[in-house]
Design an enzyme around this catalytic site. Structure first.
Site, PDB file in Angstrom:
ATOM      1  CE  LYS A  79      -4.399   0.937   0.091  1.00  0.00           C
ATOM      2  NZ  LYS A  79      -5.394   0.149  -0.671  1.00  0.00           N
ATOM      3  N   GLY A 188     -21.721   0.279  -6.825  1.00  0.00           N
ATOM      4  CA  GLY A 188     -23.099   0.021  -6.400  1.00  0.00           C
ATOM      5  C   GLY A 188     -24.104   0.194  -7.529  1.00  0.00           C
ATOM      6  CB  ALA A 262     -18.360  -1.269   1.468  1.00  0.00           C
ATOM      7  CG  ASN A 263     -12.142  -2.009   0.184  1.00  0.00           C
ATOM      8  OD1 ASN A 263     -12.153  -3.201  -0.090  1.00  0.00           O
ATOM      9  ND2 ASN A 263     -11.721  -1.076  -0.666  1.00  0.00           N
TER      10      ASN A 263
HETATM   11  N1  LIG Z   1     -14.239   0.809  -7.436  1.00  0.00           N
HETATM   12  C1  LIG Z   1     -13.779  -0.433  -7.273  1.00  0.00           C
HETATM   13  O1  LIG Z   1     -13.421  -1.143  -8.230  1.00  0.00           O
HETATM   14  C2  LIG Z   1     -13.698  -1.023  -5.872  1.00  0.00           C
HETATM   15  C3  LIG Z   1     -12.962  -2.199  -5.683  1.00  0.00           C
HETATM   16  C4  LIG Z   1     -12.922  -2.783  -4.415  1.00  0.00           C
HETATM   17  C5  LIG Z   1     -13.594  -2.181  -3.362  1.00  0.00           C
HETATM   18  N2  LIG Z   1     -14.297  -1.014  -3.568  1.00  0.00           N
HETATM   19  C6  LIG Z   1     -15.000  -0.410  -2.428  1.00  0.00           C
HETATM   20  O2  LIG Z   1     -16.389  -0.380  -2.711  1.00  0.00           O
HETATM   21  C7  LIG Z   1     -16.972   0.786  -2.132  1.00  0.00           C
HETATM   22  C8  LIG Z   1     -17.642   1.612  -3.223  1.00  0.00           C
HETATM   23  O3  LIG Z   1     -16.666   1.958  -4.174  1.00  0.00           O
HETATM   24  P1  LIG Z   1     -17.003   2.934  -5.403  1.00  0.00           P
HETATM   25  O4  LIG Z   1     -15.829   2.898  -6.298  1.00  0.00           O
HETATM   26  O5  LIG Z   1     -18.367   2.614  -5.930  1.00  0.00           O
HETATM   27  O6  LIG Z   1     -17.050   4.323  -4.636  1.00  0.00           O
HETATM   28  P2  LIG Z   1     -17.840   5.653  -5.074  1.00  0.00           P
HETATM   29  O7  LIG Z   1     -17.181   6.747  -4.315  1.00  0.00           O
HETATM   30  O8  LIG Z   1     -17.978   5.729  -6.552  1.00  0.00           O
HETATM   31  O9  LIG Z   1     -19.310   5.391  -4.480  1.00  0.00           O
HETATM   32  C9  LIG Z   1     -19.625   5.415  -3.123  1.00  0.00           C
HETATM   33  C10 LIG Z   1     -21.072   5.900  -3.025  1.00  0.00           C
HETATM   34  O10 LIG Z   1     -21.491   5.761  -1.663  1.00  0.00           O
HETATM   35  C11 LIG Z   1     -22.214   6.920  -1.300  1.00  0.00           C
HETATM   36  N3  LIG Z   1     -22.128   7.041   0.161  1.00  0.00           N
HETATM   37  C12 LIG Z   1     -21.074   7.441   0.912  1.00  0.00           C
HETATM   38  N4  LIG Z   1     -21.383   7.371   2.218  1.00  0.00           N
HETATM   39  C13 LIG Z   1     -22.654   6.902   2.281  1.00  0.00           C
HETATM   40  C14 LIG Z   1     -23.541   6.607   3.343  1.00  0.00           C
HETATM   41  N5  LIG Z   1     -23.181   6.787   4.635  1.00  0.00           N
HETATM   42  N6  LIG Z   1     -24.771   6.148   3.054  1.00  0.00           N
HETATM   43  C15 LIG Z   1     -25.167   5.978   1.768  1.00  0.00           C
HETATM   44  N7  LIG Z   1     -24.372   6.243   0.704  1.00  0.00           N
HETATM   45  C16 LIG Z   1     -23.132   6.695   0.969  1.00  0.00           C
HETATM   46  C17 LIG Z   1     -21.553   8.053  -2.052  1.00  0.00           C
HETATM   47  O11 LIG Z   1     -22.443   9.158  -2.197  1.00  0.00           O
HETATM   48  C18 LIG Z   1     -21.245   7.371  -3.403  1.00  0.00           C
HETATM   49  O12 LIG Z   1     -22.306   7.504  -4.323  1.00  0.00           O
HETATM   50  C19 LIG Z   1     -15.824   1.501  -1.403  1.00  0.00           C
HETATM   51  O13 LIG Z   1     -15.775   1.065  -0.063  1.00  0.00           O
HETATM   52  C20 LIG Z   1     -14.597   1.015  -2.143  1.00  0.00           C
HETATM   53  O14 LIG Z   1     -13.431   1.086  -1.336  1.00  0.00           O
HETATM   54  C21 LIG Z   1     -14.370  -0.435  -4.794  1.00  0.00           C
END
Ligand SMILES: NC(=O)c1ccc[n+]([C@@H]2O[C@H](COP(=O)([O-])OP(=O)(O)OC[C@H]3O[C@@H](n4cnc5c(N)ncnc54)[C@H](O)[C@@H]3O)[C@@H](O)[C@H]2O)c1
Length: 357
Positions: A79, A188, A262-263
């Protein structure tokens, strides 16, 4: 420098350096290369003190080792954390300087570690880091990389949901089940669309009201984030930020199972026991969320085709099934079963590597 962390084994290598261009603290933690080159994203975030960034880098790199081992990747965990002082947002010039500083530190590790996007960085930033080192992945497709990984992460989540439903409800058919998707961001929104395609009953939420149109298009009932978390559904799908499963929230849950991208969904490891006591089947996020990293590393680091990578992403279903069955057979939590399996793979890798020296 070797640093002990709360993971089972000490980190192989930790670099903490003040960036020569930016003056900001650059932290690169290589937890393990027992299975191959360490990989893990570059986080650009505010911390009260740079030592908090170091703590985060140690914890996240150890989790990456488990994630890679469980995904069957020939990689270990690492990391990068750039610890920004509280409230500071780098301007364009400082951002470029800091990314070049990161690239220089990674170049100094001679291939032991490669980075990708994480909180605070994206595919375009990988292009800037790649100006200083070859060891950066997930650049945009037009820059020679594999691009945004969120669609592949979502495919892995769907595979995991099928495996979870087979284990919890006796059938992998998602059409008869109800889901609450919390967070309609990059991952999502894909997951919601794919679930809608199966005919499943859906509830969805996001802090950002503009996301409601996505829920409407998928035929999902739109609720507030708190109601989504405690919705009376078969499966909760956490797709926003981590830390939502706590001693406070778990007693209020009304779902039968949980799996999402979500991580770091658990606030502390002990929360896995609370879920177990409530008979809520939790799929460990390090298994469920691996689709993006599986696809990116297969295509960019290991020269596989996108089709070969897609087969590996769908393999998340078998990995999760194995973890859940081990947990059931041993009466342990899925979190403990996943940790055990990851530790075994890393130790096997270590033995093979040491034997070849
Ligand atoms: N993008 C990837 O390929 C990937 C890979 C592995 C893990 N993740 C994990 O998955 C999760 C989502 O990733 P992403 O890329 O879609 O992120 P993103 O930032 O595109 O989406 C996150 C969404 O969650 C919403 N949000 C934040 N806090 C909230 C709450 N308390 N209640 C409701 N909605 C809330 C935000 O408004 C946003 O629309 C993260 O935890 C990320 O670390 C993503």
């Amino acid at each position: 420098m070797t640093v002990d962390s709360d993971s089972e084994s000490p980190h192989e290598h930790v670099v903490v350096r003040r960036g020569t261009r930016s003056g900001l603290p650059i932290i690169v933690a290589v937890h393990s290369t027992a299975l191959g080159q360490a990989i893990g994203g570059c986080r650009l975030a505010n911390y009260p003190h740079w030592r908090d960034g170091l703590t985060d880098a140690l914890r996240l790199s150890a989790a990456m080792s488990d994630k890679c081992a469980l995904a069957g990747l020939p990689n270990g965990g690492g990391k990068t954390v750039v610890a920004l002082p509280p409230g500071r947002k780098p301007d364009r010039i400082t951002r470029r300087a800091v990314l070049h500083d990161v690239g220089d530190v990674i170049a100094g590790l001679a291939g032991a570690y490669a980075t990708g996007p994480d909180v605070g960085t994206g595919p375009d930033d990988m292009v800037t880091i790649a100006e200083r080192t070859a060891h950066a992945f997930c650049r945009p497709v037009d820059a020679g990389g594999s691009g945004d990984s969120s669609g592949h992460t979502a495919v892995g989540v769907l595979a995991a949901l099928r495996a979870l439903c087979a284990e919890r409800f006796g059938s992998a058919d998602l059409s008869a089940r109800s889901f609450a998707v919390l967070g309609l961001g990059r991952v999502g929104s894909h997951v919601l669309r794919m679930l809608a395609g199966t005919g499943a009953t859906l509830v969805a939420s996001d802090l950002d009201d503009s996301r409601r149109a996505l829920a409407d298009a998928a035929g999902a009932a739109w609720v507030g984030p708190r109601d989504c978390l405690t919705a009376d559904v078969d499966v909760l799908v956490p797709a926003a930020l981590g830390g939502l499963l706590t001693g406070h929230s778990v007693p209020r849950l009304r779902c039968a199972a949980i799996a999402g991208p979500a991580n770091n969904q658990l606030d502390t490891p002990a929360t896995a026991d609370l879920l177990h006591q409530r008979r809520i089947l939790w799929a460990p996020d390090i298994v469920v969320s691996a689709g993006g990293i599986i696809h990116a590393t297969a295509v960019e680091l290991h020269g596989e085709t996108s089709d070969q990578a897609a087969v590996r992403v769908r393999g998340i279903a078998d990995t999760l099934t194995g973890v859940l069955r081990t947990a059931r057979a041993t009466g342990s939590t899925p979190a403990a079963a996943a940790r055990l399996r990851a530790g075994q793979r890393i130790r096997d890798g270590q033995r093979i590597r040491d034997g070849h020296r």
